[in-house]
Design a protein around this motif. Structure first.
Motif, PDB file in Angstrom:
ATOM      1  N   VAL A  25      11.537  15.005  86.682  1.00 41.27           N
ATOM      2  CA  VAL A  25      10.290  15.727  86.365  1.00 41.27           C
ATOM      3  C   VAL A  25      10.586  16.929  85.468  1.00 41.27           C
ATOM      4  O   VAL A  25       9.916  17.152  84.447  1.00 41.27           O
ATOM      5  CB  VAL A  25       9.567  16.182  87.666  1.00 41.27           C
ATOM      6  CG1 VAL A  25       8.436  17.152  87.344  1.00 41.27           C
ATOM      7  CG2 VAL A  25       9.034  14.980  88.420  1.00 41.27           C
ATOM      8  N   PHE A  28      11.520  15.770  82.013  1.00 42.51           N
ATOM      9  CA  PHE A  28      10.351  15.370  81.231  1.00 42.51           C
ATOM     10  C   PHE A  28       9.691  16.601  80.605  1.00 42.51           C
ATOM     11  O   PHE A  28       9.350  16.611  79.411  1.00 42.51           O
ATOM     12  CB  PHE A  28       9.354  14.625  82.132  1.00 42.51           C
ATOM     13  CG  PHE A  28       8.020  14.352  81.486  1.00 42.51           C
ATOM     14  CD1 PHE A  28       7.915  13.425  80.455  1.00 42.51           C
ATOM     15  CD2 PHE A  28       6.883  15.020  81.901  1.00 42.51           C
ATOM     16  CE1 PHE A  28       6.687  13.177  79.845  1.00 42.51           C
ATOM     17  CE2 PHE A  28       5.655  14.781  81.297  1.00 42.51           C
ATOM     18  CZ  PHE A  28       5.551  13.853  80.273  1.00 42.51           C
ATOM     19  N   ALA A  29       9.551  17.656  81.414  1.00 41.29           N
ATOM     20  CA  ALA A  29       8.969  18.904  80.892  1.00 41.29           C
ATOM     21  C   ALA A  29       9.875  19.515  79.813  1.00 41.29           C
ATOM     22  O   ALA A  29       9.390  20.083  78.829  1.00 41.29           O
ATOM     23  CB  ALA A  29       8.749  19.897  82.032  1.00 41.29           C
ATOM     24  N   VAL A  93       5.213  26.969  81.927  1.00 34.36           N
ATOM     25  CA  VAL A  93       4.507  25.863  81.255  1.00 34.36           C
ATOM     26  C   VAL A  93       3.040  26.229  81.004  1.00 34.36           C
ATOM     27  O   VAL A  93       2.488  25.951  79.933  1.00 34.36           O
ATOM     28  CB  VAL A  93       4.622  24.559  82.082  1.00 34.36           C
ATOM     29  CG1 VAL A  93       3.670  23.482  81.568  1.00 34.36           C
ATOM     30  CG2 VAL A  93       6.054  24.039  82.039  1.00 34.36           C
ATOM     31  N   MET A 183       2.101  19.489  77.340  1.00 29.12           N
ATOM     32  CA  MET A 183       2.532  20.439  78.368  1.00 29.12           C
ATOM     33  C   MET A 183       1.600  20.429  79.579  1.00 29.12           C
ATOM     34  O   MET A 183       2.031  20.696  80.696  1.00 29.12           O
ATOM     35  CB  MET A 183       2.642  21.857  77.788  1.00 29.12           C
ATOM     36  CG  MET A 183       3.999  22.149  77.180  1.00 29.12           C
ATOM     37  SD  MET A 183       5.331  21.957  78.402  1.00 29.12           S
ATOM     38  CE  MET A 183       6.699  22.721  77.604  1.00 29.12           C
ATOM     39  N   ALA A 186       2.953  17.769  81.707  1.00 35.50           N
ATOM     40  CA  ALA A 186       4.149  18.272  82.405  1.00 35.50           C
ATOM     41  C   ALA A 186       3.759  19.228  83.533  1.00 35.50           C
ATOM     42  O   ALA A 186       4.353  19.210  84.619  1.00 35.50           O
ATOM     43  CB  ALA A 186       5.065  18.989  81.413  1.00 35.50           C
TER      44      ALA A 186
END
Length: 402
Positions: A25, A28-29, A93, A183, A186
């Motif tokens: 995870v 991925f971000a 984020v 984003m 994410a």
């Protein structure tokens, strides 16, 4: 290389990708965050044209982003040790989502420059925490976790310009909105899938990154990165103006650059480190990068030379990124997040000054000067490392031990 050591290399790379869901995870971000760096590359000339701005004015998009990212790195440990890893990532984020969307809505170069600074704040909270979180949550040890992180970085840097070129061919605003939307995806993943990570027992003090820089090994690596970033960001921020390509064409050139960067950071860097050692390998690849920049300076009036040099440089920058990041994590007896933040502070200062300086040098002299200056700065980085290599004497045994 013997078949045994080739088998070990292959096993090491396979292990690097066997990670818990939480690490995937964050990765991925990371991919999306790093897409944000290269996403604006294909639209730099378009922004300059639409807003009647000079390359040095447009390069302030990199300068504000890198300067704020670097300075804010100093508070990331302080914040993340109080908010916790998950919530620091989520806040970082969220800030990126807001500021990239606002940048897409802007109508003046100055407002975009300021908003990119806000984006840099989110970026610093996210990046410093993401690297230490991937290393901390990884099931495969620090060195393999860093290979995994660098793979995410490479994919993001490769795909960013490609997407930026496609969205930029519709409108220069497209890439900014693209980052915001990706984003947001994410953000949801981090919010709902990532587990809470226990906060450190002792909160990190604001002074921690400065104390970390008192360790000669970490200071040496920070100094090298500060100097080589003059070459790196001259390449990123200034070369698009000389290629005479549209947004999509620029996207493809930087995609080729990022693809080589991704491949070598994962598959070539660990082999070089094991075979020749970290310091020798960094000196070699940075020396070649300096030569590439000098060739760009000599051939600055030939678009094909600039394109070829940009793509080829990705091969050597990918190796360098992994080697330096891995060494940083083992270069000082401090928390990895603190080491990462201290190093990034010094590194991003170089990345803040150089894009603006490249544009200015071209305006004052001619288009070849930024590349020659960048090449000389990279060579100074090589010299700095060669002179201070004794401070990194035990780095390979520390890396291989982990």
């Amino acid at each position: 290389m013997s078949s045994d050591s080739q088998y070990q290399d292959l096993t090491q790379q396979q292990n690097a990708f066997r990670q818990p869901l939480s690490v995937w995870v964050i990765a991925f971000a990371c991919v999306i965050s790093f897409m944000g760096i290269g996403l604006v590359d294909p639209i730099l000339p378009a922004i300059a044209k639409k807003m009647n701005a000079t390359p040095s004015q447009v390069s302030l998009l990199f300068t504000s982003y890198n300067l704020v990212t670097g300075i804010a790195m100093l508070i990331t440990g302080f914040v993340s040790s109080r908010l916790g890893t998950k919530w620091t990532l989520v806040v970082g984020v969220f800030i990126i989502i807001v500021f990239s969307a606002l940048a897409g809505n802007s109508n003046t170069i100055n407002s975009i420059v300021w908003l990119r600074g806000g984006w840099g704040l989110g970026n610093s909270l996210f990046l410093a925490t993401a690297l230490s979180a991937i290393v901390g949550l990884s099931a495969s040890g620090a060195a393999k976790a860093i290979i995994f992180y660098e793979a995410a970085l490479g994919i993001g840097i490769a795909v960013g310009p490609l997407l930026g070129g496609e969205l930029g061919s519709i409108s220069w605003r497209g890439p900014f909105f693209g980052v915001s939307v990706l984003m947001a995806v994410a953000f949801l993943f981090l919010l709902f899938v990532m587990p809470n990570v226990a906060k450190p027992k002792k909160p990190i003090k604001l002074s921690a990154p400065f104390k970390a820089l008192s360790y000669p090994g970490l200071l040496t690596l920070g100094g090298v990165a500060f100097l080589y970033n003059f070459g790196f960001f001259t390449l990123m921020a200034y070369s698009p103006y000389l290629m005479e390509l549209n947004e999509r064409g620029l996207g493809f050139v930087f995609f080729g650059w990022g693809l080589l960067l991704a491949i070598t950071s994962v598959f070539v860097a660990p082999r070089l480190q094991q075979r020749y050692g970290t310091v020798k390998s960094i000196i070699s690849v940075l020396s070649i990068f300096a030569v590439i920049l000098l060739v760009m300076g000599i051939g600055s009036s030939v678009p094909v030379v600039i394109m070829a040099c940009v793509v080829i440089s990705g091969f050597f920058l990918g190796i360098n990124n992994t080697l330096i990041t891995t060494a940083v994590m083992e270069s000082a007896p401090v928390e990895r997040s603190v080491a990462s933040a201290a190093y990034s502070f010094v590194r991003f200062l170089g990345g803040g000054i150089s894009p603006w300086l490249a544009g200015k040098l071209a305006e004052m002299f001619n288009p070849s000067v930024p590349f020659i200056f960048g090449g000389v700065m990279v060579l100074l980085g090589v010299l700095f490392l060669a002179v201070r290599r004794k401070h990194l004497a035990g780095i390979d045994s520390a890396i291989n031990h982990h």
